[in-house]
Design an enzyme around this catalytic site. Structure first.
Site, PDB file in Angstrom:
ATOM      1  N   ASP A 130       0.871  -1.162   0.000  1.00 10.27           N
ATOM      2  CA  ASP A 130       0.000   0.000   0.000  1.00 10.27           C
ATOM      3  C   ASP A 130       0.923   1.232   0.000  1.00 10.27           C
ATOM      4  O   ASP A 130       2.105   1.131   0.348  1.00 10.27           O
ATOM      5  CB  ASP A 130      -0.864  -0.076   1.261  1.00 10.27           C
ATOM      6  N   PHE A 131       0.402   2.379  -0.391  1.00 10.33           N
ATOM      7  CA  PHE A 131       1.252   3.575  -0.444  1.00 10.33           C
ATOM      8  C   PHE A 131       1.102   4.440   0.815  1.00 10.33           C
ATOM      9  O   PHE A 131       2.014   4.527   1.640  1.00 10.33           O
ATOM     10  CB  PHE A 131       0.929   4.389  -1.711  1.00 10.33           C
ATOM     11  N   ASP A 132      -0.078   5.040   0.974  1.00  6.84           N
ATOM     12  CA  ASP A 132      -0.289   5.970   2.095  1.00  6.84           C
ATOM     13  C   ASP A 132      -0.268   5.229   3.434  1.00  6.84           C
ATOM     14  O   ASP A 132      -0.975   4.246   3.625  1.00  6.84           O
ATOM     15  CB  ASP A 132      -1.639   6.679   1.942  1.00  6.84           C
ATOM     16  N   ASP A 179      -2.048  -0.411   5.863  1.00  7.36           N
ATOM     17  CA  ASP A 179      -2.322   0.211   7.166  1.00  7.36           C
ATOM     18  C   ASP A 179      -3.797   0.476   7.418  1.00  7.36           C
ATOM     19  O   ASP A 179      -4.164   0.901   8.505  1.00  7.36           O
ATOM     20  CB  ASP A 179      -1.595   1.562   7.265  1.00  7.36           C
TER      21      ASP A 179
HETATM   22 MG   LIG Z   1      -2.852   3.139   3.310  1.00 10.77          MG
END
Ligand SMILES: [Mg+2]
Length: 270
Positions: free
Chosen positions: A34-36, A218
């Site tokens: 995932d990025f963020d 997250d």
């Molecule tokens: Mg995220």
């Protein structure tokens, strides 16, 4: 310790280090991130999100491994593809999945957006109008449109305004037939296509022929991905941060993700 200095693999729980060792020993591991909140620390200005330098460097080095050391890399994000690519600057050869799976750019393949039919296009227009109407009456919220969905962002709104706006969207347009509502951190996303990160992981697994998958995420939308992992078969799920999760492993923050990537790189390089 100074921020950004990293803590080395010693910050990783022993069970996670063992799982990484098993993953790194397989012929063809797939690393999906995932990025963020995982590569990039969460920030109020969504356009200011950037991956930690250590993580970018580790990803570039992982992407450069070749032959029997090669690792398949993928980013899977709720963001549309364009900002994901612009902000993450992933190394060449990284497969990219945006909008939770509505937009896909597999390594070495053409970009594909799942096309909407006429009814879905009309439904999306209606849903966008309704979400904009909610944003218009809730200060500090804003609307992001995507190829197959719309997002209400509430991170900058007062807490009571944010929850009232989220409720209005979930209980209003979120209940229309054909609409799928997903709640994340300070966001509600409504999609008119049946996509999620779990399906994206399975598609990546199939397209790369991976022996096992590492997935780090997250947010609550990442739980779809953790749900399709099979730890007994070597898959490694890593939840970043607090909160309940189906993932087998947990690390504290994006700094620890950088530790994880550096550790995986070291294991895979030897
Ligand atoms: Mg995220």
């Amino acid at each position: 310790m100074t921020p950004g200095a990293g803590t080395g693999s010693g910050s990783l729980p022993p069970a996670l280090r063992e799982a990484l060792e098993r993953l790194a020993a397989l012929p063809r591991p797939l690393v999906v991130l995932d990025f963020d909140g995982v590569l990039a620390p969460l920030v109020d200005d969504r356009d200011a999100a950037r991956p930690l330098e250590r993580s970018s460097a580790a990803l570039a080095a992982l992407a450069a491994l070749d032959g029997d050391r090669a690792v398949d890399l993928a980013l899977v994000s709720g963001r549309p593809l364009e900002p994901l690519v612009r902000l993450a600057s992933p190394p060449e050869g990284t497969s990219l999945v945006g909008s939770h799976g509505a937009e896909v750019r597999l390594a070495g393949a053409q970009e594909s957006s799942a096309p909407l039919d006429e009814a879905e296009t009309a439904l999306l227009a209606d849903v966008v109008d309704r979400v904009r109407a909610v944003a218009g009456t809730h200060a500090g919220t804003d609307v992001e449109t995507k190829p197959a969905g719309v997002v209400l962002h509430t991170r900058r709104a007062a807490l009571d305004v944010a929850s009232s706006a989220q409720r209005a969207v979930t209980d209003g347009p979120g209940r229309l037939p054909g609409v799928r509502a997903m709640r994340g951190k300070d966001v509600v996303e409504l999609a008119v296509l049946d996509v999620d990160k779990g399906r994206s992981v399975q598609a990546l697994r199939a397209s790369t022929g991976a022996d096992a998958v590492l997935y780090a995420g997250d947010d609550v939308t990442d739980e779809h991905a953790f749900a399709v992992l099979d730890p007994a078969a070597g898959d490694v799920g890593v939840h970043v941060g607090d909160g309940s999760t189906a993932a087998a492993h947990r690390v504290a923050d994006p700094e620890a993700v950088a530790d994880l990537l550096e550790h995986l790189l070291a294991l895979r390089s030897r």
